[in-house]
Design a protein around this motif. Sequence first.
Motif, PDB file in Angstrom:
ATOM      1  N   SER A 394      82.313  39.924 -10.687  1.00  0.00           N
ATOM      2  CA  SER A 394      83.691  40.125 -11.148  1.00  0.00           C
ATOM      3  C   SER A 394      84.249  38.762 -11.523  1.00  0.00           C
ATOM      4  N   GLY A 395      84.705  38.635 -12.749  1.00  0.00           N
ATOM      5  CA  GLY A 395      85.177  37.340 -13.225  1.00  0.00           C
ATOM      6  C   GLY A 395      86.214  37.495 -14.310  1.00  0.00           C
ATOM      7  N   TYR A 396      86.305  36.493 -15.154  1.00  0.00           N
ATOM      8  CA  TYR A 396      87.341  36.457 -16.181  1.00  0.00           C
ATOM      9  C   TYR A 396      86.695  36.206 -17.534  1.00  0.00           C
ATOM     10  N   ASP A 397      87.022  37.046 -18.493  1.00  0.00           N
ATOM     11  CA  ASP A 397      86.517  36.898 -19.849  1.00  0.00           C
ATOM     12  C   ASP A 397      87.551  36.106 -20.657  1.00  0.00           C
ATOM     13  N   TRP A 406      81.019  41.423 -15.001  1.00  0.00           N
ATOM     14  CA  TRP A 406      79.864  41.063 -15.812  1.00  0.00           C
ATOM     15  C   TRP A 406      78.613  41.736 -15.253  1.00  0.00           C
ATOM     16  N   ARG A 407      77.671  42.011 -16.151  1.00  0.00           N
ATOM     17  CA  ARG A 407      76.354  42.505 -15.743  1.00  0.00           C
ATOM     18  C   ARG A 407      75.310  41.585 -16.343  1.00  0.00           C
ATOM     19  N   PHE A 408      74.356  41.189 -15.504  1.00  0.00           N
ATOM     20  CA  PHE A 408      73.277  40.317 -15.940  1.00  0.00           C
ATOM     21  C   PHE A 408      71.956  41.072 -15.800  1.00  0.00           C
ATOM     22  N   PRO A 409      71.551  41.818 -16.829  1.00  0.00           N
ATOM     23  CA  PRO A 409      70.289  42.566 -16.738  1.00  0.00           C
ATOM     24  C   PRO A 409      69.098  41.625 -16.662  1.00  0.00           C
ATOM     25  N   VAL A 418      82.204  46.426 -16.970  1.00  0.00           N
ATOM     26  CA  VAL A 418      83.507  47.096 -16.954  1.00  0.00           C
ATOM     27  C   VAL A 418      84.509  46.116 -17.526  1.00  0.00           C
ATOM     28  N   ASP A 419      85.290  46.529 -18.500  1.00  0.00           N
ATOM     29  CA  ASP A 419      86.252  45.618 -19.119  1.00  0.00           C
ATOM     30  C   ASP A 419      87.686  45.990 -18.750  1.00  0.00           C
ATOM     31  N   ASP A 420      88.620  45.133 -19.208  1.00  0.00           N
ATOM     32  CA  ASP A 420      90.055  45.359 -19.058  1.00  0.00           C
ATOM     33  C   ASP A 420      90.441  45.630 -17.607  1.00  0.00           C
ATOM     34  N   ARG A 421      89.948  44.783 -16.710  1.00  0.00           N
ATOM     35  CA  ARG A 421      90.347  44.868 -15.309  1.00  0.00           C
ATOM     36  C   ARG A 421      91.533  43.942 -15.048  1.00  0.00           C
ATOM     37  N   ASN A 455      81.669  54.102 -14.806  1.00  0.00           N
ATOM     38  CA  ASN A 455      82.756  55.052 -15.031  1.00  0.00           C
ATOM     39  C   ASN A 455      83.680  55.062 -13.817  1.00  0.00           C
ATOM     40  N   PRO A 456      85.001  54.889 -13.995  1.00  0.00           N
ATOM     41  CA  PRO A 456      85.916  54.882 -12.849  1.00  0.00           C
ATOM     42  C   PRO A 456      85.954  56.236 -12.158  1.00  0.00           C
ATOM     43  N   LYS A 457      86.019  56.188 -10.810  1.00  0.00           N
ATOM     44  CA  LYS A 457      86.028  57.426 -10.038  1.00  0.00           C
ATOM     45  C   LYS A 457      87.317  57.594  -9.235  1.00  0.00           C
ATOM     46  N   GLU A 458      87.718  56.546  -8.463  1.00  0.00           N
ATOM     47  CA  GLU A 458      88.921  56.671  -7.647  1.00  0.00           C
ATOM     48  C   GLU A 458      89.436  55.283  -7.285  1.00  0.00           C
ATOM     49  N   VAL A 459      90.713  55.237  -6.899  1.00  0.00           N
ATOM     50  CA  VAL A 459      91.350  54.017  -6.411  1.00  0.00           C
ATOM     51  C   VAL A 459      91.899  54.310  -5.020  1.00  0.00           C
ATOM     52  N   ILE A 460      91.596  53.415  -4.058  1.00  0.00           N
ATOM     53  CA  ILE A 460      92.049  53.590  -2.678  1.00  0.00           C
ATOM     54  C   ILE A 460      92.866  52.361  -2.280  1.00  0.00           C
ATOM     55  N   ASP A 461      94.036  52.585  -1.721  1.00  0.00           N
ATOM     56  CA  ASP A 461      94.907  51.491  -1.305  1.00  0.00           C
ATOM     57  C   ASP A 461      94.350  50.804  -0.060  1.00  0.00           C
ATOM     58  N   LEU A 462      94.554  49.479   0.020  1.00  0.00           N
ATOM     59  CA  LEU A 462      94.168  48.683   1.171  1.00  0.00           C
ATOM     60  C   LEU A 462      95.427  48.121   1.828  1.00  0.00           C
ATOM     61  N   VAL A 463      95.283  47.596   3.042  1.00  0.00           N
ATOM     62  CA  VAL A 463      96.465  47.098   3.751  1.00  0.00           C
ATOM     63  C   VAL A 463      96.821  45.678   3.350  1.00  0.00           C
ATOM     64  N   ASP A 464      95.841  44.928   2.814  1.00  0.00           N
ATOM     65  CA  ASP A 464      96.110  43.532   2.468  1.00  0.00           C
ATOM     66  C   ASP A 464      95.008  43.063   1.525  1.00  0.00           C
ATOM     67  N   TRP A 465      95.193  41.842   1.035  1.00  0.00           N
ATOM     68  CA  TRP A 465      94.266  41.246   0.080  1.00  0.00           C
ATOM     69  C   TRP A 465      92.955  40.901   0.792  1.00  0.00           C
ATOM     70  N   PRO A 466      91.827  41.499   0.406  1.00  0.00           N
ATOM     71  CA  PRO A 466      90.581  41.284   1.131  1.00  0.00           C
ATOM     72  C   PRO A 466      89.828  40.056   0.636  1.00  0.00           C
ATOM     73  N   TRP A 467      88.997  39.498   1.527  1.00  0.00           N
ATOM     74  CA  TRP A 467      88.094  38.422   1.133  1.00  0.00           C
ATOM     75  C   TRP A 467      86.716  38.970   0.787  1.00  0.00           C
TER      76      TRP A 467
END
Length: 756
Positions: A394-397, A406-409, A418-421, A455-467
């Motif tokens: 996961s990075g920045y384009d 990013w995917r590195f085959p 996956v784009d536009d995150r 393909n996106p499936k679901e979004v689940i809320d978390l309690v705080d910013w994870p490491w």
Amino acid sequence: MHRSGPLLTCTMLLAVTAVLLAITPSVALGQDWVPTKKRAEPPALVPSIRGIGSRSTITDLRERRGRVAELVPPPVAYSPADIVPEVEPNDTVPEGNLVFFGDTVDGVIDPAGDVDYFAVELTAGTVLDLDVDAVVLGSVMDPVIALFDIDTVTILDVNDDWDGLDSRIVYSIPVDGLYFVGITDLGLNGGPAYTYRLKFGEFVVDEVEPNNSAGEANLIALGDTVFATLTPETDVDFFAVDVPDTTLIALILQENLGTWFDALVVLYDVDGTTPLATDTLWSWPPTLEYFVVAAGRYFVSVTDLYPDSLRSPLYALVADSLARGPGDPTTVVAMGLSCPNRMLVGTQGEVYVADECGGRILEVAPDGTVTEFAQNVGWDLGLAIDGFGDLLASGYDSQHGTSVIWRFPAGGTREIFVDDRSTAGPLTVGPDGDIWAFECGQRCPAVQRYDPLGNPKEVIDLVDWPWMFGFSPAGELHYTVGSTVYKLAGTESEVVIRDTTYSTWFLGFAFDNEGNLYLASPPYPGRILMYGSSYQLVHDPFARFGTAEPLGIAFGRDGSGEMTSRLFAVAYDYAEPDPGLLFELNPDGIVAPGFRVGTDLLRVATTELDTATVGAPYEATVTVEGSPGSVTWSVTGGSLPPGIDLDAATGVLSGTPEQSGYFEFTLRVDGDSKFGFARLFIAVVDPVVAVDDAVNAVLGIGGLITPEVETFLDLRGNKNGQFDIGDVRAYLRAQGQIPALALDAGTDTAERRNRQ
């Protein structure tokens, strides 16, 4: 005195200090007025570059004085003959009672708001021990004392609680002169019951000067605590300690016994000149840990990083041996990793490290060689190996100005998976091959779940910013936030581990296949902790890292991709010129091989399918790489072209397409206890048919169109299973050769029959 917490204590202490300053005159005992001396400011408090640790403020350091009360010996007991009474008025410095070094004063704070002052002549190098007994003698007073410099204005030290509520100051006197002491009640209360006993004693240090080099070092033993001063301010103190082999030693410096200063502690090899380890700014108290592999006499030096002529710091040096954790000793297997962040181990034992400073991914080969795997991938990188064995990041384009995955085959160039995150951050793969990525867009903080194809499936809320994200052998997603480890139970976050002292932070973690959890805890001194499968603490620490802060941790694999008991950690070592390091823990202490996060998906060999034609028989076979044995195919998304079916046993797509278009679908293949996915499409086109050929063919002229075209025309016409005039009329109508049927009044009975 009852307090609600440290904040209240600091606030009240500062208020009393303000009172002490407010009533201090500008004339010192009849001398000419002396302006406040310009004292060197303490160095800037330098935070960790990741915000995971910082030095405390001076006030905080003084408030922690109570933590070292057991470390410092009790004051020397004085005989009753040394006791002198307080004499009022002594409410200002000019009125301060003159006492002698060694005296003990009995006094009372009365009335409320009363402050008693004393003056004492001291010589440079004396370590003054100001000890207050009040509560211990039955007084209702909660004392606070302050030591003033010879200018009568500069406060050298303040203390509230040392021995319970009673106060104590131990201070090394820098220059000859008349010093001043103020005492009052912390709550500015007073009365006949607010009695105290103040002792002006001497604190005897253990250090013997000169000890300014390894050749002059004071010999101490493991387990000793030695009290010393840095006098003059540029002083360097050396100590020698005999250490057995395979010993984990700790050098702890309690540096705020009399004044705050920045200590530099260096451990030298047996030659007295080769530095082995250094502590500067990154721990409280400064703690240097080192694993000695060869017996010998080692040397320690202590200096002040920022010498100040107005202070002669007093400190306590503790030399001790530490119990080894099962993962000790740790071994450096690679260096030059710049600013490591998260890490993972690849399918053949290679290690991938996110370089936070360079916005790149580094690869460490099994032999320790470091190379640049990818650059310009962004910051706050999360890394994962998907079910197909490809690296995800996961990075920045920068080209499109958006976060991506990013995917590195293998053997190919990077591509956007996956784009536009909305953000980068932690990333992992689940036991079903799904990808779990941190999300901070319309919902934040959250985790976005994708299928193995993105393909996106679901979004689940978390309690705080994870490491960090990771799955346990039970298939449950875990994530770390500060001093807490959470488990995702359905869509709810459940606390499974929490350090209620908030003295520990958890970052990277890894499970072994028995469910034991290994946690990287970077606050200096860095260490790895181990918790059991029921989240009970088993080893703290499991392994130590000395001056390095472990940030990521992962189990290794062998060349065939099988999980091993080798446990690796990336760490940032502030004491190293090139601070990014890769460690391996002692493999003999690892309980079980690592748990394989994610799964090994079957890879579908077929990536493209031939174009189909409406009316023409179609057949194509989808195959799998390797030899998984018998497999079963199914369509899990999208749709096949009408008229085309999938043979679940053979992977054959066959039939006669009935409709043109672009048909995208997802196939799943199951076999050999594994499964895989493929996203494919079939383009279906119409055949090219000349109008004259269609008309002549229906009139009986043979050889003009093929049976496949006849089928196509029937599908476009009356669909009665045979090629006839109704099909030709429908085709002519579609080509605009005759009017639409609704406007054709001359439609004959035969055509109507054909349409039925």
